[in-house]
Design a protein around this motif. Structure first.
Motif, PDB file in Angstrom:
ATOM      1  N   GLY A  44       0.804  -1.222   0.000  1.00 59.19           N
ATOM      2  CA  GLY A  44       0.000   0.000   0.000  1.00 59.19           C
ATOM      3  C   GLY A  44       0.830   1.262   0.000  1.00 59.19           C
ATOM      4  O   GLY A  44       0.384   2.304   0.492  1.00 59.19           O
ATOM      5  N   GLY A  45       2.033   1.180  -0.569  1.00 60.31           N
ATOM      6  CA  GLY A  45       2.962   2.313  -0.514  1.00 60.31           C
ATOM      7  C   GLY A  45       2.649   3.403  -1.521  1.00 60.31           C
ATOM      8  O   GLY A  45       1.661   3.347  -2.247  1.00 60.31           O
ATOM      9  N   LYS A  67       7.929  17.160 -13.996  1.00 59.26           N
ATOM     10  CA  LYS A  67       7.866  17.117 -12.539  1.00 59.26           C
ATOM     11  C   LYS A  67       7.761  15.684 -12.065  1.00 59.26           C
ATOM     12  O   LYS A  67       7.023  14.889 -12.645  1.00 59.26           O
ATOM     13  CB  LYS A  67       6.660  17.911 -12.025  1.00 59.26           C
ATOM     14  N   LEU A  68       8.506  15.407 -11.030  1.00 60.69           N
ATOM     15  CA  LEU A  68       8.358  14.129 -10.336  1.00 60.69           C
ATOM     16  C   LEU A  68       7.337  14.358  -9.230  1.00 60.69           C
ATOM     17  O   LEU A  68       7.560  15.181  -8.332  1.00 60.69           O
ATOM     18  CB  LEU A  68       9.696  13.681  -9.747  1.00 60.69           C
ATOM     19  N   ARG A  69       6.206  13.649  -9.320  1.00 61.05           N
ATOM     20  CA  ARG A  69       5.149  13.813  -8.320  1.00 61.05           C
ATOM     21  C   ARG A  69       4.960  12.496  -7.562  1.00 61.05           C
ATOM     22  O   ARG A  69       5.039  11.418  -8.164  1.00 61.05           O
ATOM     23  CB  ARG A  69       3.845  14.242  -8.991  1.00 61.05           C
ATOM     24  N   ILE A  70       4.705  12.622  -6.288  1.00 53.73           N
ATOM     25  CA  ILE A  70       4.509  11.441  -5.449  1.00 53.73           C
ATOM     26  C   ILE A  70       3.130  11.533  -4.793  1.00 53.73           C
ATOM     27  O   ILE A  70       2.795  12.552  -4.176  1.00 53.73           O
ATOM     28  CB  ILE A  70       5.623  11.319  -4.386  1.00 53.73           C
ATOM     29  N   PHE A  71       2.352  10.473  -4.969  1.00 53.06           N
ATOM     30  CA  PHE A  71       0.993  10.396  -4.429  1.00 53.06           C
ATOM     31  C   PHE A  71       0.914   9.231  -3.452  1.00 53.06           C
ATOM     32  O   PHE A  71       1.708   8.287  -3.510  1.00 53.06           O
ATOM     33  CB  PHE A  71      -0.018  10.135  -5.562  1.00 53.06           C
ATOM     34  N   ASN A  72      -0.116   9.283  -2.582  1.00 55.94           N
ATOM     35  CA  ASN A  72      -0.413   8.073  -1.828  1.00 55.94           C
ATOM     36  C   ASN A  72      -1.296   7.169  -2.690  1.00 55.94           C
ATOM     37  O   ASN A  72      -1.646   7.518  -3.818  1.00 55.94           O
ATOM     38  CB  ASN A  72      -1.045   8.400  -0.470  1.00 55.94           C
TER      39      ASN A  72
END
Length: 843
Positions: A44-45, A67-72
């Motif tokens: 679930g990372g 852009k490097l985007r990080i989501f849950n």
């Protein structure tokens, strides 16, 4: 009816049911999986998204900057950063077990980011090597904490562990064309303990290791896709003619094969637990098991498969689903037409809620199997994502437990706790959709670590408290993060905020928080924090590191811990000038005494400087005197002129220091005489050419001079040191007896009446076994007792008896009789005399 609704969503694969509940509707906007490179972490990372530079795409309202985007996992953005890395095209991107995002570019440079899109330094130094810079990286295969890459020169490089990132070149493959597909067997599942790379080449597979290459699986290819199972034992592959092959990773046996409807290789191939394999084409997801017909799922948008230990998460532009096998406990309750105890118990709750007598009837039917039914309801609740369904199942378990006397009472409470934690982290704002099996595999401690790394400190603290776990880890991380992010907040204000939270945990290390503050350049805050640290062993080293030496010395001496005091002393000693150091320790008795004790053994010169600076002249004198004795062990010290020799100079310095103190008259006189004796001894050694005088006493010097016949030297020592006549006679008598100069001894006895009497002369002769010489002096003994004992010592019984008679000493006669006990005639003489003394005559 409820059971029918639940089971209607299941799919049957041979004799096992699978379900695919929707976990989240993705909250991101304008994210198209086809236009981006995407990396999803297991358990679930987080999800990392960056525009794919290998594709030509139309830019809508977005910036041309990538852009490097990080989501849950629910599509809530956590962080983003502009992609500035100059290493060419992005070839591979994946999350490690520690949730570090690893990005590998065409030139072999490895970039790493944390969950907040912050680069982990030093990125610039981490590369796959010069070969990958010269020959571009073509493909990467990631696993847990490692990666394998192949470059244009068909060279294979591996980083086995990103925690210790050292590239390793694997054996030369000898390839002339790129492999059709690649897969890895993780090091933990190989015999050698090193990674094994599987490459689909022509009609076989190359197994590439660090030490060599071997051909395996001859005739099974060409293989278009390969993927290894989570336990490293099975390999799923897609052949050129459209067959799915599942075989052991040692290629010894084929487990099963399935002919697919298309020879076009799937875009993705993944294991769903250990029971089935998923193949994904652009509109269809095919699930194949070892038996029975496959299951098909159709999609009108692209999806990404994310393998988990107990299933596969399916990510699309719009949703996140979780495809997994339906647990046996859930099947036993909700399978259509089920009459198993668990189903009847669940049904009984429904009747009970509707006040139907059918509830009691159901319970009677399953009374003997009630514990198993309760356990099944609890287990099924744990596997549910729907909160209302969890609640209903736990109510059913609780209802059944009321009629079950032998059931473990805390099982429902344990499951309720677990589900509350899982529901909290599954919330879209947190976005960690763990199943209960994943949660157990991950462990609560790791989950809390991931929450605090995501800066979800409050939730992590609440979970820690709820599960009775140590909250210190959470509070410490929060404090460190707060200090880093609060550069604009004044020290005093920030201190109050920190102390308010740190007091939650008893025994928390304020020193560790202070160290972090110091590392961030907030030395004043660090000093204020360390004041609250109750443990001196942690407080003192930190005080030293932030330059608070005086405070550290005070705290260490107050603690009474001598090791800590020495730690501070040595630290200050190295940093400060000597006089400053002396002034610092002089005011603290314990520190001063410990320093003196250490320096007395190892740093004499430094200790002398200390004593001089504090006016302790007598202590300096004693040190110098000790040094003079140390010099005596060096044979070179006695050579040369005694007036200018190092030892004599030291002792003269000692004498002058004692004179200055005016309180050490005895020591001053002793030092003066010591120096004088050394000079005389040296002169005698020069005259006699006998190096045996230095460091001997006055008496030994006189005795040795007489033995050597140097009477002049003996007389000089006697005169210089005012040796008394009695002492002089004793020394000369025994010295002359030592050299057996009996004439000189007799002459010496006649010079004048000896002040020590004649007894020493007698003893000296007797000790030398010269009875005749002794007889010269025995008659001169004035005390008849002494004469009697002297005669007895040389064996003259009659003369001894006569002298004893004069003494009229009965006890003496008894002792003398014992002396002559071997001689019967002599014994009778003493008996007669004793009888005569016992009965005095009557007048």
């Amino acid at each position: 009816m409820a059971a029918v609704t639940v089971a209607a969503e299941w799919q049957l694969l041979y004799n096992r049911y699978y379900r695919k509940p929707e976990i989240y509707l993705m909250q991101w906007k304008h994210v198209d999986l086809t236009r981006n490179k995407v990396a999803c972490a297991p358990f679930g990372g987080p999800i990392a998204v960056i525009r794919d530079d290998a594709k030509i795409v139309q830019l809508y309202a977005e910036s041309a900057l990538r852009k490097l985007r990080i989501f849950n996992s629910a599509g809530v953005q956590i962080s983003e950063t502009v992609w500035k890395n100059p290493g060419g095209r992005l070839i591979g991107m994946s999350w490690t077990d520690d949730q570090i995002l690893v990005c590998i570019t065409q030139d072999g440079t490895v970039y790493r980011y944390n969950i907040h899109a912050e680069p982990i330094e030093p990125n610039s130094q981490l590369t796959l090597g010069a070969d990958c810079f010269t020959h571009s990286v073509v493909e990467c295969v990631f696993w847990g904490n490692g990666v394998v890459c192949i470059n244009e020169a068909f060279q294979v490089y591996c980083i086995p562990d990103f925690n210790n990132p050292k590239p390793v070149k694997l054996a030369d493959t000898g390839l002339e064309d790129f492999p059709l597909c690649m897969a890895v067997i993780e090091p933990q599942y190989t015999m050698s303990g090193n990674v094994e790379v599987l490459m689909g080449v022509a009609d076989h597979v190359l197994l590439v290791e660090e030490d060599g290459v071997q051909e395996v699986g001859l005739g099974i290819g060409p293989l278009q896709k390969m993927v290894v199972s989570r336990n490293g034992k099975l390999l799923a592959s897609f052949t050129h003619d459209g067959r799915l092959l599942v075989m052991s990773t040692d290629f010894s046996s084929v487990i099963f094969e399935y002919p697919c409807e298309s020879a076009l290789p799937p875009e993705q191939l993944a294991w769903c637990g250990m029971d089935s394999v998923l193949l994904y084409w652009d509109d269809m997801l095919l699930m194949v098991g070892p038996y029975g017909d496959p299951v098909r799922y159709f999609y009108d948008e692209p999806v990404l498969l994310i393998p988990e230990c107990d299933g596969v998460r399916i990510l699309s532009n719009m949703s996140m689903e979780f495809l997994h096998r339906v647990p046996d406990s859930t099947v036993s309750i909700f399978q259509i037409g089920s009459t198993l105890p668990a189903a009847l118990l669940y049904d009984a709750l429904d009747h009970f809620d509707r006040r139907s007598a059918k509830a009691d009837e159901n319970l009677r039917l399953i009374r003997s199997s009630l514990p198993e039914a309760v356990e099944a309801c609890i287990d099924a609740a744990g596997h549910e994502f729907d909160v209302s369904q969890q609640r209903t199942l736990l109510r059913a378990a609780s209802y059944g437990q009321a009629f079950c006397s032998h059931f473990q009472r805390d099982r429902i409470q344990e499951m309720s706790k677990t589900l509350r934690v899982l529901n909290a982290v599954r919330h879209p704002d947190i976005g960690i959709p763990l199943s209960i099996q994943q949660y157990k595999s991950l462990t609560p401690a790791v989950l809390i670590a991931r929450l605090i790394n995501a800066h979800r400190h409050l939730l992590a603290l609440q979970i820690s408290e709820y599960l009775s776990m140590n909250q210190e880890v959470v509070v410490m991380h929060w404090a460190s993060t707060k200090i880093t992010a609060s550069a604009a907040i004044p020290d005093a204000t920030l201190l109050e905020m920190l102390l308010d939270k740190l007091k939650i945990c008893k025994g928390i290390s304020y020193a560790a928080v202070a160290a972090h503050a110091d590392k961030n350049g907030r030395r004043k805050l660090a000093a204020m924090l360390v004041e609250h640290e109750p443990r001196s062993s942690k407080q003192v080293p930190l005080l030293l590191s932030i330059g608070e030496e005086d405070t550290a010395l005070m705290k260490s001496t107050e603690s009474g811990d001598t090791d800590l005091v020495y730690l501070v002393l040595f630290h200050i000693w190295q940093k400060r000038p000597a006089l400053d150091f002396f002034g610092t320790i002089q005011a603290r008795p314990l520190a001063r005494d410990l320093f003196v004790n250490y320096a007395r053994h190892y740093k004499h010169e430094f200790l002398k400087d200390f004593f001089l600076s504090t006016g302790q002249l007598q202590d300096v004198a004693f040190l110098l005197w000790k040094e003079s004795w140390e010099l005596s062990k060096n044979p070179m010290a006695s050579k040369g002129s005694p007036l200018h020799g190092p030892r004599v100079k030291l002792i003269e310095k000692v004498q002058h220091l004692f004179v200055e103190t005016k309180e050490n008259f005895f020591e001053s006189k002793a030092a003066e005489e010591h120096a004088k004796l050394l000079r005389i001894q040296h002169e005698i050694e020069v005259n006699t050419k006998q190096a045996i005088f230095m460091d001997s006493s006055i008496s030994d010097t006189i005795r040795t001079c007489i033995v050597l016949g140097n009477h002049r030297g003996a007389n000089r020592v006697k005169t210089e040191f005012k040796v008394s006549e009695k002492r002089w006679y004793w020394l000369k008598v025994f010295a002359l007896a030592t050299i057996r100069d009996w004439d000189a001894l007799e002459k010496f006895s006649k010079e004048k009446r000896p002040p020590i009497g004649y007894r020493p002369f007698v003893e000296a002769c007797v000790d030398a076994n010269e009875k005749g010489e002794a007889l010269k002096y025995i008659p001169k003994l004035t005390d008849p007792r002494e004469r009697a004992e002297a005669y007895a010592r040389i064996g003259m019984a009659k003369e001894a008896a006569d002298a004893a008679t004069q003494a009229k000493d009965n006890e003496l006669l008894g002792r003398l009789k014992q002396t002559f006990s071997q001689n019967a005639a002599a014994s009778s003489i003493f008996d007669t005399l004793r009888d005569r003394l016992s009965f005095p005559s009557v007048s």
